[in-house]
Each structure stands twice: as C-alpha cells, then as structure tokens.
Design an enzyme around this catalytic site. Structure first.
Site, PDB file in Angstrom:
ATOM      1  N   TYR A  46      -3.584  10.216  -0.386  1.00 12.96           N
ATOM      2  CA  TYR A  46      -2.623  10.746  -1.353  1.00 12.96           C
ATOM      3  C   TYR A  46      -3.136  10.722  -2.788  1.00 12.96           C
ATOM      4  O   TYR A  46      -2.375  10.980  -3.717  1.00 12.96           O
ATOM      5  CB  TYR A  46      -1.325   9.935  -1.292  1.00 12.96           C
ATOM      6  N   GLY A  47      -4.408  10.451  -3.004  1.00 15.44           N
ATOM      7  CA  GLY A  47      -4.895  10.346  -4.376  1.00 15.44           C
ATOM      8  C   GLY A  47      -6.363  10.659  -4.503  1.00 15.44           C
ATOM      9  O   GLY A  47      -6.806  11.778  -4.264  1.00 15.44           O
ATOM     10  N   LEU A  49      -8.888  10.182  -2.751  1.00 15.82           N
ATOM     11  CA  LEU A  49      -9.649  10.601  -1.566  1.00 15.82           C
ATOM     12  C   LEU A  49      -9.309  12.020  -1.110  1.00 15.82           C
ATOM     13  O   LEU A  49      -9.845  12.505  -0.118  1.00 15.82           O
ATOM     14  CB  LEU A  49      -9.421   9.624  -0.408  1.00 15.82           C
ATOM     15  N   GLU A 112     -11.439   0.917  -0.769  1.00 11.72           N
ATOM     16  CA  GLU A 112     -10.040   0.650  -1.105  1.00 11.72           C
ATOM     17  C   GLU A 112      -9.754  -0.838  -1.336  1.00 11.72           C
ATOM     18  O   GLU A 112      -8.647  -1.190  -1.718  1.00 11.72           O
ATOM     19  CB  GLU A 112      -9.108   1.183  -0.006  1.00 11.72           C
TER      20      GLU A 112
END
Length: 183
Positions: A46-47, A49, A112
C-alpha cells in the site's frame, strides 16, 4: 538451455537457441521439480512497494501483479517518509496484490523491519468485483499518535501526501453561500 544460479534454486532458461551443458538427467528432473513446486504467496502492498515506486521495482520486480485491491478494517497513516497501516474497523486501504516467492518475502521482511517496525500478518482483501483473497501484508507495529491519517479518497499513499493535502482549501457553505455569483 542455460543453467543460471539464483540463490539456492537453479533456474533453467531457454533462449530459443541450442546451447549445451553437462547436467545429469536426474539433476535436471530435480531442478524442474523445484521450479514447478516453488511455493508462492499473495502480498498486499500500500505504499513504498507499489508499482510506481523505486522500492517496488527493487523488491517486486519479478513478482506477478494480480491487481488493485482494498483492505477493509485498517487505516492508512503517513509516517513522513513511508506509510503504515493499523487496525481500524471503520476504515479501508487501497493497494496492490502480488504473487511473491518465499525468497522475495524474506527480502521484504528485512526491508520492512518485520517483527520490530512492522508485523507481517495474514488478512483478507477484495477487488472491485468483491472477489476476496487471503494475503500477507505489513501492519505498523508502533503508535500512530500525532501522525496524519490518510483518508481513502487520498489513497494510495505516496511520499509527500501530507504536503499535498495541505494545499487544499476546505470551504463549507450553506444557503446563499451556494450561489455561484458569490465566487
């Protein structure tokens, strides 16, 4: 056929030309079996990646893009240089779904900060036609107190979203203020 080393797995590539290599038939069968049975996992991002991101190209370059999906029950926050999601039953998050290998998932876990900055969890996402898929995603593992929540209409996240949102003028009107001549 050419044998190319890729981590612990041997990948066999055909380039439409005859090339010879010395590999036993048994070794070739084992390699083909490994290629056929390499397990894949769904991953919702959601960002940083996502497809249009430099990090997405780095970590998901060889992954299969499945499509655009929505994750209900989570809220998206701008954490300055990257986003994070936390549970919130009244919110939802836009993102992308990929099919990734274990090797890719391991590399993304490191990126992450899995276990400290983010936790990798299994969640359910759905597409525009409400088809549901089980997938992994990374949930922020720290407080979002003081951070800006990104409303669904401003998603997906991108670096600088907070500054972008500050440029909007919010105007509330009623009655005669709705008359275009007043503008």
């Amino acid at each position: 056929m050419i044998l190319q080393n890729k981590g612990n797995i041997q990948e066999i590539l055909s380039h439409g030309e005859s090339k010879y290599c010395s590999v036993s038939a048994d070794t070739m069968r084992r390699l083909l079996k490994m290629m056929e049975t390499q397990e894949t996992f769904n991953l919702f991002v959601y960002g940083s990646l996502m497809r249009n991101s430099r990090k997405g190209n780095t970590y998901l370059g060889g992954a299969d893009f499945i499509g655009d999906f929505v994750l209900p029950g989570y809220a998206l926050y701008d954490l300055d240089y990257y986003p994070g999601i936390v549970e919130d039953e009244n919110e939802k998050v836009k993102g992308e779904l990929y099919s990734v290998t274990q090797e890719m998932l391991d590399a993304i876990d490191v990126y992450e900060g899995e276990g400290s900055l983010y936790r990798r969890l299994k969640v359910l996402v759905h597409d525009e036609e409400n088809n549901e898929k089980e997938t992994f995603t990374y949930v922020y593992n720290r407080s979002v107190s003081g951070k800006r929540k990104i409303d669904f209409c401003f998603q997906p996240w991108f670096e600088g979203i907070t500054d972008y949102m500050k440029n909007f003028v919010w105007y509330a009107c009623y009655g005669s203020n709705l008359d275009r001549e007043r503008f």
